[in-house]
Design a protein around this motif. Structure first.
Motif, PDB file in Angstrom:
ATOM      1  N   HIS A  89      31.524   2.694 -69.657  1.00  0.00           N
ATOM      2  CA  HIS A  89      30.472   3.059 -70.115  1.00  0.00           C
ATOM      3  C   HIS A  89      30.449   3.675 -68.153  1.00  0.00           C
ATOM      4  O   HIS A  89      30.655   2.833 -67.980  1.00  0.00           O
ATOM      5  N   ARG A  90      28.814   4.636 -68.224  1.00  0.00           N
ATOM      6  CA  ARG A  90      28.561   4.833 -66.801  1.00  0.00           C
ATOM      7  C   ARG A  90      26.764   4.605 -67.260  1.00  0.00           C
ATOM      8  O   ARG A  90      26.758   5.778 -68.043  1.00  0.00           O
ATOM      9  N   ALA A  91      26.154   4.570 -66.172  1.00  0.00           N
ATOM     10  CA  ALA A  91      24.686   4.945 -66.316  1.00  0.00           C
ATOM     11  C   ALA A  91      24.547   6.376 -65.520  1.00  0.00           C
ATOM     12  O   ALA A  91      25.277   7.165 -65.040  1.00  0.00           O
ATOM     13  N   ASN A  92      23.540   6.829 -66.318  1.00  0.00           N
ATOM     14  CA  ASN A  92      23.397   8.306 -66.716  1.00  0.00           C
ATOM     15  C   ASN A  92      22.092   8.862 -65.896  1.00  0.00           C
ATOM     16  O   ASN A  92      21.704   9.602 -65.637  1.00  0.00           O
ATOM     17  N   ILE A  93      23.467   8.193 -64.375  1.00  0.00           N
ATOM     18  CA  ILE A  93      22.188   8.275 -63.332  1.00  0.00           C
ATOM     19  C   ILE A  93      23.377   8.703 -61.867  1.00  0.00           C
ATOM     20  O   ILE A  93      24.439   8.084 -61.200  1.00  0.00           O
ATOM     21  N   ALA A  94      23.453   9.587 -60.837  1.00  0.00           N
ATOM     22  CA  ALA A  94      24.451  10.546 -60.338  1.00  0.00           C
ATOM     23  C   ALA A  94      23.557   9.978 -58.717  1.00  0.00           C
ATOM     24  O   ALA A  94      24.611  10.058 -58.234  1.00  0.00           O
ATOM     25  N   GLY A  95      22.039   9.688 -58.425  1.00  0.00           N
ATOM     26  CA  GLY A  95      21.911   9.896 -57.383  1.00  0.00           C
ATOM     27  C   GLY A  95      19.908   9.660 -57.403  1.00  0.00           C
ATOM     28  O   GLY A  95      19.709   9.716 -58.711  1.00  0.00           O
ATOM     29  N   VAL A  96      19.799   9.778 -56.390  1.00  0.00           N
ATOM     30  CA  VAL A  96      18.132   9.521 -56.212  1.00  0.00           C
ATOM     31  C   VAL A  96      17.643  10.862 -55.481  1.00  0.00           C
ATOM     32  O   VAL A  96      18.202  11.388 -54.852  1.00  0.00           O
ATOM     33  N   THR A  97      16.472  10.893 -55.708  1.00  0.00           N
ATOM     34  CA  THR A  97      15.695  12.440 -55.025  1.00  0.00           C
ATOM     35  C   THR A  97      14.740  11.434 -54.174  1.00  0.00           C
ATOM     36  O   THR A  97      14.385  10.886 -53.599  1.00  0.00           O
ATOM     37  N   LEU A  98      14.167  12.964 -53.361  1.00  0.00           N
ATOM     38  CA  LEU A  98      13.547  12.148 -51.880  1.00  0.00           C
ATOM     39  C   LEU A  98      12.204  11.576 -52.396  1.00  0.00           C
ATOM     40  O   LEU A  98      10.945  10.924 -51.613  1.00  0.00           O
ATOM     41  N   THR A  99      11.805  12.403 -53.641  1.00  0.00           N
ATOM     42  CA  THR A  99      10.092  11.332 -54.608  1.00  0.00           C
ATOM     43  C   THR A  99      10.879  11.044 -54.202  1.00  0.00           C
ATOM     44  O   THR A  99       9.599  10.506 -55.787  1.00  0.00           O
ATOM     45  N   GLY A 100      11.329  10.295 -54.928  1.00  0.00           N
ATOM     46  CA  GLY A 100      11.911   8.666 -55.582  1.00  0.00           C
ATOM     47  C   GLY A 100      12.226   8.852 -57.238  1.00  0.00           C
ATOM     48  O   GLY A 100      12.451   7.875 -58.214  1.00  0.00           O
ATOM     49  N   GLY A 101      12.820   9.760 -57.535  1.00  0.00           N
ATOM     50  CA  GLY A 101      13.132   9.927 -58.577  1.00  0.00           C
ATOM     51  C   GLY A 101      14.915   9.881 -59.290  1.00  0.00           C
ATOM     52  O   GLY A 101      15.273   9.518 -57.915  1.00  0.00           O
ATOM     53  N   VAL A 102      15.269  10.926 -59.756  1.00  0.00           N
ATOM     54  CA  VAL A 102      16.090  10.505 -60.161  1.00  0.00           C
ATOM     55  C   VAL A 102      17.387  11.788 -60.909  1.00  0.00           C
ATOM     56  O   VAL A 102      16.747  12.106 -61.042  1.00  0.00           O
ATOM     57  N   LEU A 103      18.772  11.721 -60.301  1.00  0.00           N
ATOM     58  CA  LEU A 103      19.140  13.677 -60.991  1.00  0.00           C
ATOM     59  C   LEU A 103      20.078  12.616 -61.693  1.00  0.00           C
ATOM     60  O   LEU A 103      21.042  11.679 -61.981  1.00  0.00           O
ATOM     61  N   PRO A 104      19.885  12.997 -62.779  1.00  0.00           N
ATOM     62  CA  PRO A 104      21.053  12.471 -63.714  1.00  0.00           C
ATOM     63  C   PRO A 104      22.563  13.127 -63.633  1.00  0.00           C
ATOM     64  O   PRO A 104      22.642  13.940 -63.472  1.00  0.00           O
ATOM     65  N   ARG A 105      23.133  12.515 -64.225  1.00  0.00           N
ATOM     66  CA  ARG A 105      24.578  12.636 -64.400  1.00  0.00           C
ATOM     67  C   ARG A 105      24.816  13.982 -65.593  1.00  0.00           C
ATOM     68  O   ARG A 105      26.193  14.840 -65.115  1.00  0.00           O
ATOM     69  N   ARG A 106      24.367  13.403 -66.605  1.00  0.00           N
ATOM     70  CA  ARG A 106      24.480  14.644 -67.680  1.00  0.00           C
ATOM     71  C   ARG A 106      23.811  14.953 -68.386  1.00  0.00           C
ATOM     72  O   ARG A 106      22.982  13.561 -68.236  1.00  0.00           O
ATOM     73  N   LEU A 107      23.643  15.786 -68.855  1.00  0.00           N
ATOM     74  CA  LEU A 107      22.923  16.638 -70.029  1.00  0.00           C
ATOM     75  C   LEU A 107      23.090  16.846 -71.639  1.00  0.00           C
ATOM     76  O   LEU A 107      24.493  17.044 -71.129  1.00  0.00           O
ATOM     77  N   PRO A 108      22.352  16.784 -72.156  1.00  0.00           N
ATOM     78  CA  PRO A 108      22.000  16.775 -73.200  1.00  0.00           C
ATOM     79  C   PRO A 108      23.161  18.524 -73.656  1.00  0.00           C
ATOM     80  O   PRO A 108      21.970  19.095 -73.168  1.00  0.00           O
ATOM     81  N   ARG A 109      23.958  18.228 -74.527  1.00  0.00           N
ATOM     82  CA  ARG A 109      24.336  20.262 -74.784  1.00  0.00           C
ATOM     83  C   ARG A 109      23.359  20.199 -75.826  1.00  0.00           C
ATOM     84  O   ARG A 109      22.651  21.944 -75.807  1.00  0.00           O
ATOM     85  N   ASP A 110      22.729  19.450 -76.569  1.00  0.00           N
ATOM     86  CA  ASP A 110      21.809  20.348 -77.251  1.00  0.00           C
ATOM     87  C   ASP A 110      20.048  18.781 -77.622  1.00  0.00           C
ATOM     88  O   ASP A 110      20.459  17.730 -78.003  1.00  0.00           O
ATOM     89  N   ILE A 111      19.542  19.312 -76.639  1.00  0.00           N
ATOM     90  CA  ILE A 111      18.462  18.695 -76.712  1.00  0.00           C
ATOM     91  C   ILE A 111      18.065  18.571 -78.234  1.00  0.00           C
ATOM     92  O   ILE A 111      17.664  16.827 -78.217  1.00  0.00           O
ATOM     93  N   ILE A 138      13.341  13.276 -73.351  1.00  0.00           N
ATOM     94  CA  ILE A 138      13.526  12.366 -72.886  1.00  0.00           C
ATOM     95  C   ILE A 138      14.960  11.917 -73.414  1.00  0.00           C
ATOM     96  O   ILE A 138      14.984  11.952 -74.938  1.00  0.00           O
ATOM     97  N   ILE A 139      15.732  11.065 -72.779  1.00  0.00           N
ATOM     98  CA  ILE A 139      17.436  11.665 -72.927  1.00  0.00           C
ATOM     99  C   ILE A 139      17.510   9.936 -72.662  1.00  0.00           C
ATOM    100  O   ILE A 139      17.409   9.551 -72.066  1.00  0.00           O
ATOM    101  N   PRO A 140      19.000   9.646 -73.364  1.00  0.00           N
ATOM    102  CA  PRO A 140      20.171   8.402 -72.836  1.00  0.00           C
ATOM    103  C   PRO A 140      20.445   8.069 -71.637  1.00  0.00           C
ATOM    104  O   PRO A 140      19.746   9.000 -70.556  1.00  0.00           O
ATOM    105  N   GLY A 141      20.281   6.855 -71.194  1.00  0.00           N
ATOM    106  CA  GLY A 141      20.558   6.340 -69.889  1.00  0.00           C
ATOM    107  C   GLY A 141      22.460   5.592 -69.668  1.00  0.00           C
ATOM    108  O   GLY A 141      22.545   4.509 -69.148  1.00  0.00           O
ATOM    109  N   VAL A 142      22.240   6.213 -71.206  1.00  0.00           N
ATOM    110  CA  VAL A 142      24.157   5.117 -71.062  1.00  0.00           C
ATOM    111  C   VAL A 142      24.835   6.312 -71.692  1.00  0.00           C
ATOM    112  O   VAL A 142      24.942   7.714 -72.649  1.00  0.00           O
ATOM    113  N   ILE A 143      26.073   7.097 -70.784  1.00  0.00           N
ATOM    114  CA  ILE A 143      27.342   7.390 -71.304  1.00  0.00           C
ATOM    115  C   ILE A 143      28.590   7.209 -71.521  1.00  0.00           C
ATOM    116  O   ILE A 143      28.976   5.971 -71.116  1.00  0.00           O
TER     117      ILE A 143
END
Length: 611
Positions: A469-491, A538-543
């Motif tokens: 498994h991996r955390a669904n976080i690829a990195g952080v943004t300049l505003t203190g947020g995060v970049l998701p690693r992956r997004l749902p195909r079907d929200i 809202i999307i899960p934090g686990v892949i």
């Protein structure tokens, strides 16, 4: 002679010489009188026993307060972090408790055998002296403080034994409050000595002198019997009768050792054993979180109360029940524990006008206790000393020259290169194939940039291999947020499988809810895809990876306020990071209630006994 007849009452001149000796004030062991100007002294036995009691109490106090620092109800004790120990806390605390038990029993015997009871007798005369003032008042108050201290130490021993043998959060709280009472009585005891006679009087405990045992008070019945024997049975005069009498200090030491041995023997005799019942391979249970399989009816359930955990309905404790089977190749465990809620969220991601954020109750994501899943951990270790708490080091920075943990509560690691096997089941990391994190505690790792960027974990690490498994976080943004690693195909489909969504930690997630996504359910992150997702999503934090579980397999099911978890592993894996499961292996258990790191614990391990 009276009326020509001899009376049986002896003349004063006939009384044994020892009964003419004046009674000495019992505290005057050094030979000086009460008003003497010579320096005060204490008999050597009192000095030695005081120092043993003091040493045991100081060790128990220091280690106990460090352990209490990690209790969710006593976090304010962290202010004492710089002065408290961090190594082998539970083992040293238990040894100090055994020493305190023996020394207290020995002290009671010593006072009686040395005929020192008058100096600490709390009678009506002493109580009246409190109101008279002067030195008599301080002496009487000192006796009161001494008895309160002795009773407090006895209560510490009783509550400590109850915690060790039975457990329970209430007993833990009582034990801590009695500790404060004992500390207050000890300080008061010293202060009253200073008030009574100044520094010289208080320092008498550092000036040992030989013990002088006061003669016993005359016994009229014994004197009458002795005189009657002399009158009716003439015999040759004796030059003296030898009496074998052990020194009070030797007797006290023997009693102290006996009590300490009894305490250790009680632990060995009552040590919990988990029988692992042998079954045929075709009788192996199906791992699905349901223990209705016929094989489980052959296993004997044992249980333990675990304390100092996370929420658990505000009690910070839960009882864990365990059963075990083996088929000669694999071992099967069934764990059941009380948990009022089914918690599946693992720091999900929330779309805001400023971008994606991690749902968390604290910004550092270090010790989440709201937006987190339920977990369960199993620790397996070979027998050895110290048995308890050897891999737990509670302190803000327990390792000199290395960073502390992200939670600031301590680190897990072992000394001397030892390996302790750890399995960690996580409700939202189980996936479709029953993944259980196969981990270990080893020696402290050297921190690298990746560890420093995330969090230093001491000697805790996943076993080598591909993570399922991996955390669904690829990195952080300049505003203190995060970049998701992956997004749902079907929200919409993802929202349906997550079920009911709530911020309340005391509400359960929906039955059969799924707070993880697979690679097939998702697509790589892209700004274009992100732009189609509305704010508030809202999307899960686990892949989870689409792979089969490796060595340790487990499935859990929650129903009616209780988790049921079935786990299996081969008895021997051949991995240097795994402990071979055989008779004599020790096992500890821990439950997490929607908590990232705070888990319940118990002191005494189960000893596995394979059929």
């Amino acid at each position: 002679m009276r009326n020509g007849r001899r009376t049986c009452l002896p003349n004063r001149s006939e009384l044994p010489a020892r009964n003419h000796r004046p009674q000495r004030w019992p505290s005057d062991q050094s030979g000086e009188g009460i008003m003497s100007n010579r320096r005060h002294r204490s008999d050597v036995g009192t000095v030695l026993l005081h120092f043993v009691l003091l040493g045991a109490f100081v060790v128990a106090l220091g280690t106990g307060l460090r352990i209490a620092c990690d209790d969710p109800d006593a976090g304010w004790l962290a202010i004492l972090d710089p002065v408290l120990p961090s190594e082998h806390l539970w083992f040293r605390h238990l040894v100090a408790g055994v020493a305190l038990t023996g020394a207290l029993a020995g002290y009671g015997v010593y006072v009686r055998r040395a005929r020192l009871t008058p100096r600490m007798r709390l009678d009506l005369a002493r109580l009246k002296a409190i109101g008279r003032g002067g030195e008599a008042r301080w002496a009487a108050l000192g006796i009161v403080a001494l008895w309160l201290l002795l009773l407090g130490l006895a209560a510490e021993i009783v509550t400590g034994a109850a915690m060790f043998l039975v457990g329970g959060q209430i007993m833990t709280a009582i034990h801590l409050w009695v500790t404060w009472a004992c500390l207050a009585c000890a300080i008061t005891h010293v202060a009253l000595h200073l008030a009574r006679g100044g520094l010289q009087h208080a320092l008498k405990i550092f000036r040992p002198s030989p013990l002088r045992i006061a003669p016993p008070p005359p016994d009229l019945a014994e004197l009458l019997a002795e005189q009657m024997r002399k009158g009716s049975e003439p015999r040759e005069a004796s030059h003296g009768e030898a009496t074998l009498r052990a020194h009070p200090l030797a007797t006290a030491a023997a009693v102290a050792v006996a009590f300490a041995g009894l305490a250790c023997g009680t632990e060995v005799a009552t040590r919990p054993v988990l029988p692992v019942v042998a079954i045929a391979k075709n009788q192996a249970p199906i791992l699905d979180g349901d223990i209705s399989d016929p094989a489980w009816s052959k296993a004997r359930a044992v249980s333990v109360m675990t304390t100092q955990g996370g929420d658990f309905g505000g009690t910070h404790q839960t009882r864990i029940e365990v059963r075990a089977l083996h088929d000669g190749e694999r071992i099967y465990f069934a764990f059941l524990w009380d948990d009022p809620t089914r918690s599946l969220k693992h720091q999900p991601l929330v779309k805001t006008p400023e971008g994606w954020r991690v749902a968390a109750s604290r910004p550092d994501l270090a010790d989440e206790e709201t937006y987190h899943e339920d977990k369960f951990a199993v620790l397996l270790a070979p027998p050895g000393l110290p048995l308890i708490g050897a891999a737990i080091h509670l302190a803000t920075r327990p390792l000199r020259g290395k960073p502390g943990s992200s939670s600031g509560r301590g680190l897990h690691y072992t000394s001397g290169g030892a390996i302790v096997d750890v399995w960690q089941w996580r409700a939202s990391h189980e996936g479709a194939h029953g993944h259980v994190d196969n981990c270990h505690f080893g020696g402290p790792q050297e921190p690298d940039e990746a560890m420093l960027a995330a969090s230093y974990s001491g000697g805790f690490a996943l076993d080598p291999g591909d993570a399922p498994h991996r955390a669904n976080i690829a990195g952080v943004t300049l505003t203190g947020g995060v970049l998701p690693r992956r997004l749902p195909r079907d929200i919409a489909a993802t929202a349906r499988v997550m079920g009911r969504i709530t911020d309340a930690a005391h509400e359960s997630e929906s039955e059969n809810a799924r707070w993880w996504m697979t690679m097939a359910d998702t697509v790589p992150y892209s700004p274009e895809r992100d732009a189609t997702i509305p704010v508030g999503t809202i999307i899960p934090g686990v892949i989870m990876a689409d792979t089969q579980a490796d060595e340790v397999v487990g499935y859990g099911r929650w129903a009616g306020g209780r988790w049921t978890l079935e786990i299996s592993r081969r008895l021997a894996t051949g991995s240097p990071f795994d402990v071979e499961i055989k008779s004599g292996i020790l096992m500890w258990l821990a439950a997490f209630d929607h908590a990232q790191k705070r888990h319940s614990r118990h002191l005494r391990p189960f000893r596995l006994q394979l059929e």
